[in-house]
Scaffold this motif. Structure first.
Motif, PDB file in Angstrom:
ATOM      1  N   VAL A   1     -44.563   0.606  -3.968  1.00  0.00           N
ATOM      2  CA  VAL A   1     -43.804  -0.095  -5.247  1.00  0.00           C
ATOM      3  C   VAL A   1     -44.789  -1.068  -5.542  1.00  0.00           C
ATOM      4  N   LYS A   2     -45.427  -1.792  -4.404  1.00  0.00           N
ATOM      5  CA  LYS A   2     -46.398  -2.894  -4.815  1.00  0.00           C
ATOM      6  C   LYS A   2     -47.554  -2.541  -5.572  1.00  0.00           C
ATOM      7  N   ALA A   3     -47.976  -1.368  -5.088  1.00  0.00           N
ATOM      8  CA  ALA A   3     -49.283  -0.909  -5.807  1.00  0.00           C
ATOM      9  C   ALA A   3     -49.001   0.068  -7.114  1.00  0.00           C
ATOM     10  N   LEU A   4     -47.961   0.803  -7.314  1.00  0.00           N
ATOM     11  CA  LEU A   4     -48.013   1.665  -8.518  1.00  0.00           C
ATOM     12  C   LEU A   4     -46.772   1.101  -9.205  1.00  0.00           C
ATOM     13  N   GLY A   5     -46.077   0.388  -8.990  1.00  0.00           N
ATOM     14  CA  GLY A   5     -44.926  -0.252  -9.791  1.00  0.00           C
ATOM     15  C   GLY A   5     -43.534   0.744  -9.576  1.00  0.00           C
ATOM     16  N   ALA A   6     -42.463  -0.186  -9.878  1.00  0.00           N
ATOM     17  CA  ALA A   6     -41.042   0.514  -9.451  1.00  0.00           C
ATOM     18  C   ALA A   6     -40.864   1.843 -10.262  1.00  0.00           C
ATOM     19  N   VAL A   7     -41.382   2.213 -11.277  1.00  0.00           N
ATOM     20  CA  VAL A   7     -41.037   3.058 -12.075  1.00  0.00           C
ATOM     21  C   VAL A   7     -41.642   4.484 -11.554  1.00  0.00           C
ATOM     22  N   LYS A   8     -43.355   4.432 -11.454  1.00  0.00           N
ATOM     23  CA  LYS A   8     -44.021   5.575 -10.891  1.00  0.00           C
ATOM     24  C   LYS A   8     -43.429   5.911  -9.441  1.00  0.00           C
ATOM     25  N   THR A   9     -43.044   4.857  -8.650  1.00  0.00           N
ATOM     26  CA  THR A   9     -42.645   5.217  -7.205  1.00  0.00           C
ATOM     27  C   THR A   9     -41.444   5.869  -7.071  1.00  0.00           C
ATOM     28  N   SER A  10     -40.618   5.418  -8.154  1.00  0.00           N
ATOM     29  CA  SER A  10     -39.102   5.878  -8.015  1.00  0.00           C
ATOM     30  C   SER A  10     -39.210   7.449  -8.448  1.00  0.00           C
ATOM     31  N   VAL A  11     -40.121   7.686  -9.454  1.00  0.00           N
ATOM     32  CA  VAL A  11     -40.050   9.063  -9.838  1.00  0.00           C
ATOM     33  C   VAL A  11     -40.237  10.055  -8.521  1.00  0.00           C
ATOM     34  N   TYR A  12     -40.621   9.743  -7.561  1.00  0.00           N
ATOM     35  CA  TYR A  12     -40.743  10.782  -6.360  1.00  0.00           C
ATOM     36  C   TYR A  12     -39.405  10.969  -5.687  1.00  0.00           C
TER      37      TYR A  12
ATOM     38  N   VAL B   1     -30.734  10.382 -10.119  1.00  0.00           N
ATOM     39  CA  VAL B   1     -30.886   9.816 -11.649  1.00  0.00           C
ATOM     40  C   VAL B   1     -31.598   8.503 -11.347  1.00  0.00           C
ATOM     41  N   ALA B   2     -31.772   7.789  -9.837  1.00  0.00           N
ATOM     42  CA  ALA B   2     -32.244   6.734  -9.773  1.00  0.00           C
ATOM     43  C   ALA B   2     -33.504   6.508 -10.809  1.00  0.00           C
ATOM     44  N   PRO B   3     -34.396   7.281 -10.624  1.00  0.00           N
ATOM     45  CA  PRO B   3     -35.710   7.041 -11.419  1.00  0.00           C
ATOM     46  C   PRO B   3     -35.432   6.611 -12.844  1.00  0.00           C
ATOM     47  N   PHE B   4     -34.334   7.080 -13.627  1.00  0.00           N
ATOM     48  CA  PHE B   4     -33.798   6.972 -14.979  1.00  0.00           C
ATOM     49  C   PHE B   4     -33.368   5.330 -15.014  1.00  0.00           C
ATOM     50  N   PHE B   5     -32.673   5.104 -14.169  1.00  0.00           N
ATOM     51  CA  PHE B   5     -32.159   3.688 -14.364  1.00  0.00           C
ATOM     52  C   PHE B   5     -33.155   2.661 -13.776  1.00  0.00           C
ATOM     53  N   THR B   6     -33.965   2.922 -12.815  1.00  0.00           N
ATOM     54  CA  THR B   6     -35.238   2.123 -12.556  1.00  0.00           C
ATOM     55  C   THR B   6     -36.130   1.958 -13.707  1.00  0.00           C
ATOM     56  N   GLY B   7     -36.397   2.833 -14.433  1.00  0.00           N
ATOM     57  CA  GLY B   7     -37.227   2.817 -15.763  1.00  0.00           C
ATOM     58  C   GLY B   7     -36.834   1.816 -16.644  1.00  0.00           C
ATOM     59  N   ILE B   8     -35.400   1.996 -16.905  1.00  0.00           N
ATOM     60  CA  ILE B   8     -34.785   1.140 -17.965  1.00  0.00           C
ATOM     61  C   ILE B   8     -34.637  -0.410 -17.393  1.00  0.00           C
ATOM     62  N   MET B   9     -34.422  -0.512 -16.248  1.00  0.00           N
ATOM     63  CA  MET B   9     -34.232  -1.874 -15.681  1.00  0.00           C
ATOM     64  C   MET B   9     -35.576  -2.362 -15.575  1.00  0.00           C
ATOM     65  N   SER B  10     -36.682  -1.846 -15.130  1.00  0.00           N
ATOM     66  CA  SER B  10     -37.974  -2.362 -15.124  1.00  0.00           C
ATOM     67  C   SER B  10     -38.541  -2.893 -16.527  1.00  0.00           C
ATOM     68  N   TYR B  11     -38.256  -2.203 -17.481  1.00  0.00           N
ATOM     69  CA  TYR B  11     -38.604  -2.364 -18.819  1.00  0.00           C
ATOM     70  C   TYR B  11     -37.849  -3.829 -19.376  1.00  0.00           C
ATOM     71  N   ILE B  12     -36.558  -3.894 -18.788  1.00  0.00           N
ATOM     72  CA  ILE B  12     -35.862  -4.958 -19.453  1.00  0.00           C
ATOM     73  C   ILE B  12     -36.354  -6.242 -18.515  1.00  0.00           C
ATOM     74  N   PHE B  13     -36.213  -6.245 -17.239  1.00  0.00           N
ATOM     75  CA  PHE B  13     -36.308  -7.254 -16.471  1.00  0.00           C
ATOM     76  C   PHE B  13     -37.595  -7.434 -15.959  1.00  0.00           C
ATOM     77  N   LEU B  14     -38.569  -6.644 -15.687  1.00  0.00           N
ATOM     78  CA  LEU B  14     -40.033  -6.752 -15.343  1.00  0.00           C
ATOM     79  C   LEU B  14     -40.819  -6.684 -16.404  1.00  0.00           C
ATOM     80  N   LYS B  15     -40.304  -6.571 -17.623  1.00  0.00           N
ATOM     81  CA  LYS B  15     -41.325  -6.488 -18.873  1.00  0.00           C
ATOM     82  C   LYS B  15     -42.400  -5.437 -18.824  1.00  0.00           C
ATOM     83  N   GLU B  16     -42.066  -4.276 -17.967  1.00  0.00           N
ATOM     84  CA  GLU B  16     -43.072  -3.274 -17.897  1.00  0.00           C
ATOM     85  C   GLU B  16     -42.950  -2.395 -19.012  1.00  0.00           C
TER      86      GLU B  16
END
Length: 308
Positions: free
Chosen positions: A240-251, A103-118
């Motif tokens: 993560v540096k190149a793709l971003g936290a969300v796209k990488t976490s999907v793997y 479930v990690a990608p789900f939480f990563t996507g939400i947190m990246s939107y909130i804290f990283l403004k992605e």
């Protein structure tokens, strides 16, 4: 050139989850004679020393704010995530932990939107998540085992997932500093090890190096230290540096699939039809999420070119 770099970083993420997908087996083997904190400490000491040998140049010139990011990354991504996950494995079934971890990608996507403004997660992100989770449930609970809830173990696994999402946010922030990835990973490991020290006393840590005369234990701890820690944290942070936290976490969706395949090869377990179908669902969710993101970017690029 940029496209080739993207391919390289996607491969780095895939390689990382391939290795991580086999760590459940190694951890389970070691838990026979090792405590969770002992496995964690030994593997990251090995990982830290490996990175020191590979790239001994010291990281200098960091600000207090940057150093705080390393501290928080080490606490969340090294100490808390792995300690919570390893303890969860002692209370709950590996299949439960595997599903919850995915479930990690789900939480990563939400947190990246909130804290990283992605970018706000789109419909394809949630559809891919649901598709993959259906597959992961089919893999983990495929008729060969029964579903057993263990409130403590499952809750610890969920906390571990949240810690990984937090770590992903800090990793993305650290990647923007422009430092060498091996140096930043090593600094993160250092703080993670420092935070482990109080836990060593709390969990009655034992050195017990004679246990490594067992070649099976020695191989598995070296695999966790060299491969899953030193090498994979570097490749993951590069992705993560190149793709971003969300796209990488999907793997991470692919981890249960790799665990099943590895179990068949190493432990000679049989894969059921349900698990095979679940594998297809999981991979479909993964590729759907990635392809939709890429397609959207290409569509925007074409639109911009047409406007010009």
């Amino acid at each position: 050139m940029k496209q080739n770099n993207n391919i390289r970083e996607h491969f780095a993420a895939l390689f990382t989850v391939f290795i991580w997908g086999t760590t459940y087996i190694s951890t389970k083997i070691l838990l026979v004679d090792f405590q969770a904190i002992e496995i964690l400490f030994f593997r990251f000491v090995i990982g830290f020393l490996t990175l020191m040998v590979i790239y001994p140049k010291r990281l200098k010139g960091t600000s207090i704010k940057q150093e705080l990011m390393f501290v928080l990354a080490g606490l969340s991504g090294v100490t808390l995530y792995f300690l919570l996950e390893n303890i969860a494995l002692t209370y709950s079934m590996a299949s439960n932990v595997g599903v919850i971890t995915a479930v990690a990608p789900f939480f990563t996507g939400i947190m990246s939107y909130i804290f990283l403004k992605e970018e706000r997660p789109k419909g394809n992100f949630f559809i891919g998540f649901i598709t993959s989770m259906i597959g992961i449930f089919m893999i983990s609970f495929n008729g060969t085992t029964e579903f057993h809830l263990n409130p403590l173990g499952d809750f610890l696994a969920l906390l571990a997932v949240i810690m990984w999402a937090v770590y992903s946010v800090f990793t993305k922030k650290i990647s923007a500093y422009g430092y060498n990835t091996i140096q930043t990973t090593r600094r993160t490991f250092l703080y993670g090890l420092i935070f482990m020290i109080p836990a060593l006393f709390f969990f009655d840590f034992q050195i017990g190096l004679e246990r490594f005369t067992n070649t099976t234990y020695l191989f598995n701890i070296l695999f966790l230290g060299f491969g899953a820690s030193a090498l994979c944290f570097v490749t993951w942070n590069l992705a993560v540096k190149a793709l971003g936290a969300v796209k990488t976490s999907v793997y991470i969706y692919a981890v249960p699939v790799i665990t099943v395949v590895t179990s068949v090869i190493v432990l000679h377990e049989k894969i059921t039809k349900v698990a095979a179908i679940g594998t297809l669902f999981t991979l479909a969710g993964l590729f759907f999420s990635q392809s939709k993101i890429e397609f959207k970017k290409k569509s925007q690029t074409l639109a911009m070119e047409n406007d010009q």
